[in-house]
Design a protein around this motif. Structure first.
Motif, PDB file in Angstrom:
ATOM      1  N   ALA A   1      70.560  17.772  47.882  1.00 25.61           N
ATOM      2  CA  ALA A   1      71.493  18.838  48.267  1.00 25.61           C
ATOM      3  C   ALA A   1      72.578  18.291  49.184  1.00 25.61           C
ATOM      4  CB  ALA A   1      70.750  19.984  48.952  1.00 25.61           C
ATOM      5  N   LEU A   2      73.713  18.979  49.167  1.00 25.35           N
ATOM      6  CA  LEU A   2      74.822  18.705  50.077  1.00 25.35           C
ATOM      7  C   LEU A   2      75.150  20.003  50.786  1.00 25.35           C
ATOM      8  CD1 LEU A   2      77.316  17.176  51.207  1.00 25.35           C
ATOM      9  CD2 LEU A   2      78.529  17.868  49.123  1.00 25.35           C
ATOM     10  N   THR A   3      75.120  19.996  52.108  1.00 22.86           N
ATOM     11  CA  THR A   3      75.437  21.187  52.891  1.00 22.86           C
ATOM     12  C   THR A   3      76.755  20.959  53.633  1.00 22.86           C
ATOM     13  OG1 THR A   3      73.101  21.707  53.209  1.00 22.86           O
ATOM     14  CG2 THR A   3      74.661  22.760  54.701  1.00 22.86           C
ATOM     15  N   ILE A   4      77.727  21.832  53.382  1.00 22.19           N
ATOM     16  CA  ILE A   4      79.037  21.737  54.018  1.00 22.19           C
ATOM     17  C   ILE A   4      79.066  22.663  55.239  1.00 22.19           C
ATOM     18  CG2 ILE A   4      81.506  22.144  53.766  1.00 22.19           C
ATOM     19  CD1 ILE A   4      80.478  19.724  52.235  1.00 22.19           C
TER      20      ILE A   4
ATOM     21  N   THR B   1      83.605  30.557  50.834  1.00 26.50           N
ATOM     22  CA  THR B   1      83.831  31.607  49.847  1.00 26.50           C
ATOM     23  C   THR B   1      83.589  31.032  48.452  1.00 26.50           C
ATOM     24  OG1 THR B   1      86.169  31.046  49.577  1.00 26.50           O
ATOM     25  CG2 THR B   1      85.599  32.590  51.360  1.00 26.50           C
ATOM     26  N   ALA B   2      83.598  31.911  47.464  1.00 25.17           N
ATOM     27  CA  ALA B   2      83.417  31.463  46.080  1.00 25.17           C
ATOM     28  C   ALA B   2      84.521  30.472  45.689  1.00 25.17           C
ATOM     29  CB  ALA B   2      83.408  32.666  45.145  1.00 25.17           C
ATOM     30  N   GLN B   3      85.767  30.717  46.152  1.00 21.71           N
ATOM     31  CA  GLN B   3      86.861  29.805  45.826  1.00 21.71           C
ATOM     32  C   GLN B   3      86.679  28.458  46.524  1.00 21.71           C
ATOM     33  OE1 GLN B   3      89.433  30.294  43.561  1.00 21.71           O
ATOM     34  NE2 GLN B   3      89.636  28.089  43.956  1.00 21.71           N
ATOM     35  N   ASP B   4      86.197  28.488  47.786  1.00 13.74           N
ATOM     36  CA  ASP B   4      85.912  27.228  48.499  1.00 13.74           C
ATOM     37  C   ASP B   4      84.878  26.408  47.740  1.00 13.74           C
ATOM     38  OD1 ASP B   4      87.648  27.858  50.590  1.00 13.74           O
ATOM     39  OD2 ASP B   4      86.071  28.851  51.749  1.00 13.74           O
ATOM     40  N   ARG B   5      83.821  27.067  47.268  1.00 15.92           N
ATOM     41  CA  ARG B   5      82.779  26.372  46.521  1.00 15.92           C
ATOM     42  C   ARG B   5      83.348  25.748  45.247  1.00 15.92           C
ATOM     43  NH1 ARG B   5      77.529  26.747  47.435  1.00 15.92           N
ATOM     44  NH2 ARG B   5      77.143  26.465  45.199  1.00 15.92           N
TER      45      ARG B   5
ATOM     46  N   GLY C   1      75.112  23.634  41.471  1.00 14.34           N
ATOM     47  CA  GLY C   1      74.338  24.820  41.801  1.00 14.34           C
ATOM     48  C   GLY C   1      74.278  25.047  43.293  1.00 14.34           C
ATOM     49  N   GLY C   2      73.273  25.844  43.706  1.00 14.29           N
ATOM     50  CA  GLY C   2      73.131  26.176  45.107  1.00 14.29           C
ATOM     51  C   GLY C   2      73.817  27.480  45.443  1.00 14.29           C
ATOM     52  N   SER C   3      73.842  27.785  46.719  1.00 17.29           N
ATOM     53  CA  SER C   3      74.464  29.029  47.176  1.00 17.29           C
ATOM     54  C   SER C   3      74.955  28.849  48.601  1.00 17.29           C
ATOM     55  CB  SER C   3      73.463  30.192  47.098  1.00 17.29           C
ATOM     56  OG  SER C   3      72.350  29.932  47.942  1.00 17.29           O
ATOM     57  N   GLY C   4      75.863  29.744  49.025  1.00 17.24           N
ATOM     58  CA  GLY C   4      76.398  29.669  50.372  1.00 17.24           C
ATOM     59  C   GLY C   4      77.093  28.334  50.623  1.00 17.24           C
ATOM     60  N   ASN C   5      76.663  27.649  51.671  1.00 23.22           N
ATOM     61  CA  ASN C   5      77.267  26.358  52.021  1.00 23.22           C
ATOM     62  C   ASN C   5      76.518  25.164  51.431  1.00 23.22           C
ATOM     63  OD1 ASN C   5      78.750  28.101  53.643  1.00 23.22           O
ATOM     64  ND2 ASN C   5      78.841  26.678  55.361  1.00 23.22           N
ATOM     65  N   THR C   6      75.485  25.422  50.635  1.00 19.10           N
ATOM     66  CA  THR C   6      74.650  24.349  50.093  1.00 19.10           C
ATOM     67  C   THR C   6      74.932  24.153  48.605  1.00 19.10           C
ATOM     68  OG1 THR C   6      72.894  24.786  51.695  1.00 19.10           O
ATOM     69  CG2 THR C   6      72.293  23.546  49.731  1.00 19.10           C
ATOM     70  N   PHE C   7      75.111  22.883  48.229  1.00 18.23           N
ATOM     71  CA  PHE C   7      75.385  22.524  46.839  1.00 18.23           C
ATOM     72  C   PHE C   7      74.217  21.676  46.311  1.00 18.23           C
ATOM     73  CE2 PHE C   7      79.314  23.281  48.964  1.00 18.23           C
ATOM     74  CZ  PHE C   7      80.133  23.900  48.046  1.00 18.23           C
ATOM     75  N   GLU C   8      73.806  21.964  45.098  1.00 15.64           N
ATOM     76  CA  GLU C   8      72.754  21.186  44.447  1.00 15.64           C
ATOM     77  C   GLU C   8      73.295  20.661  43.132  1.00 15.64           C
ATOM     78  OE1 GLU C   8      69.523  23.874  44.041  1.00 15.64           O
ATOM     79  OE2 GLU C   8      69.049  23.909  46.196  1.00 15.64           O
ATOM     80  N   PHE C   9      73.077  19.366  42.883  1.00 11.10           N
ATOM     81  CA  PHE C   9      73.563  18.763  41.649  1.00 11.10           C
ATOM     82  C   PHE C   9      72.675  17.577  41.285  1.00 11.10           C
ATOM     83  CE2 PHE C   9      76.205  17.899  45.365  1.00 11.10           C
ATOM     84  CZ  PHE C   9      75.955  16.562  45.589  1.00 11.10           C
ATOM     85  N   ASP C  10      72.713  17.224  40.010  1.00  5.99           N
ATOM     86  CA  ASP C  10      71.851  16.151  39.503  1.00  5.99           C
ATOM     87  C   ASP C  10      72.627  14.840  39.380  1.00  5.99           C
ATOM     88  OD1 ASP C  10      69.711  17.896  39.220  1.00  5.99           O
ATOM     89  OD2 ASP C  10      70.364  18.533  37.217  1.00  5.99           O
TER      90      ASP C  10
END
Length: 266
Positions: free
Chosen positions: A122-125, A136-140, A153-162
């Motif tokens: 995961a990556l947390t911004i 926001t959705a646009q920031d993501r 993937g992920g939600s909020g400030n956290t991004f999940e990717f393979d």
């Protein structure tokens, strides 16, 4: 007259026989002495090596396998106009190592090579342009475009990717202090300095690294030992450029490794 000649001939033959017999003895003695010297010269290194192994000193080689975990690392992405800062979370991964060194008795010194490859889970911004933010959705969407990942993937400030991994290959020069407890168990502690090359998102470089560690060696024979080991390694922070206007800055990488290994002294 004839008797004198006969006696002279017999005397000459007798003396000649003695001469060649003595000469043969001299040659045999010389050959034996030379052979003995050669054997001593061949045996001396082996004897010294055997003595080294018997008293626990000498060169050694070893290999180990373990589990490596990276502490959350700070990262800042930038595209020239904006920056996004946060942390990367990684999964634990297998580590593989090899070592070549010399055991002086109480002190050991060695050169160690180690490799690990940890998946980024995961990556947390946390910040945008240095300011704390709730994305926001646009920031993501903008951050996902910048990362150029297939899934985001992920939600909020956290991004999940393979697919993304942190790969590390280190070369360390170490110094260890052995403190034997009896003839079987030997606790040890020490550390070292070196260089660690790492790769993230296909980009990387080599940086200064240091480590400390401790462990237990179990002597199964005069020339072989099994080990249980802990290492904490830290790699200096670095900046990586994708191009002239974008890249990322990765904070110091701290890796903790628990491993089991085998060591042979010769």
């Amino acid at each position: 007259m004839g008797h004198r000649i006969a006696r002279g001939y017999q005397s000459l033959r007798f003396n000649s026989a003695r001469y060649f017999e003595d000469e043969g003895n001299i040659m045999s003695t010389t050959q034996i002495a030379g052979g003995a010297c050669a054997l001593l010269m061949l045996a001396a290194p082996q004897t010294l090596l055997a003595q080294d192994v018997a008293d626990g000193t000498g060169f050694y080689i070893g290999a180990d396998v373990g589990i490596a975990s990276i502490s959350d690392a700070e990262i800042v992405y930038n595209d020239g106009a904006d920056s996004a800062g946060g942390q990367i979370d990684t999964d634990s991964a297998a580590s593989f190592g090899g070592v070549l060194g010399y055991d002086f008795g109480t002190v050991r010194t060695d050169l160690e090579i180690d490799y690990s490859r940890n998946k980024i889970s995961a990556l947390t911004i946390d910040t945008l342009n240095g300011t704390a933010v709730n994305l926001t959705a646009q920031d993501r969407a903008d951050i996902c475009d910048f990362l150029e990942v297939d899934t985001c993937g992920g939600s909020g400030n956290t991004f999940e990717f393979d697919g993304s991994r942190v790969r590390q290959l280190s070369a360390m020069a170490n110094l260890w202090l052995d403190l034997p407890i009896g003839s079987v168990i030997t606790p040890y502690a020490g550390g070292g300095l070196g260089i660690a090359g790492f790769e993230l998102d296909g980009e990387g470089e080599g940086k200064f690294a240091w480590q400390i560690g401790a462990g237990l060696a179990f002597n199964v024979s005069p020339s072989a030992a099994l080990s249980l080991d802990f290492r904490h390694r830290q790699v200096s922070s670095t900046e990586i450029e994708y191009d002239e206007s974008s890249g990322f800055e990765l904070g110091k990488l701290e890796t903790n490794t628990f491993s089991a290994g085998v060591r042979f002294t010769f």
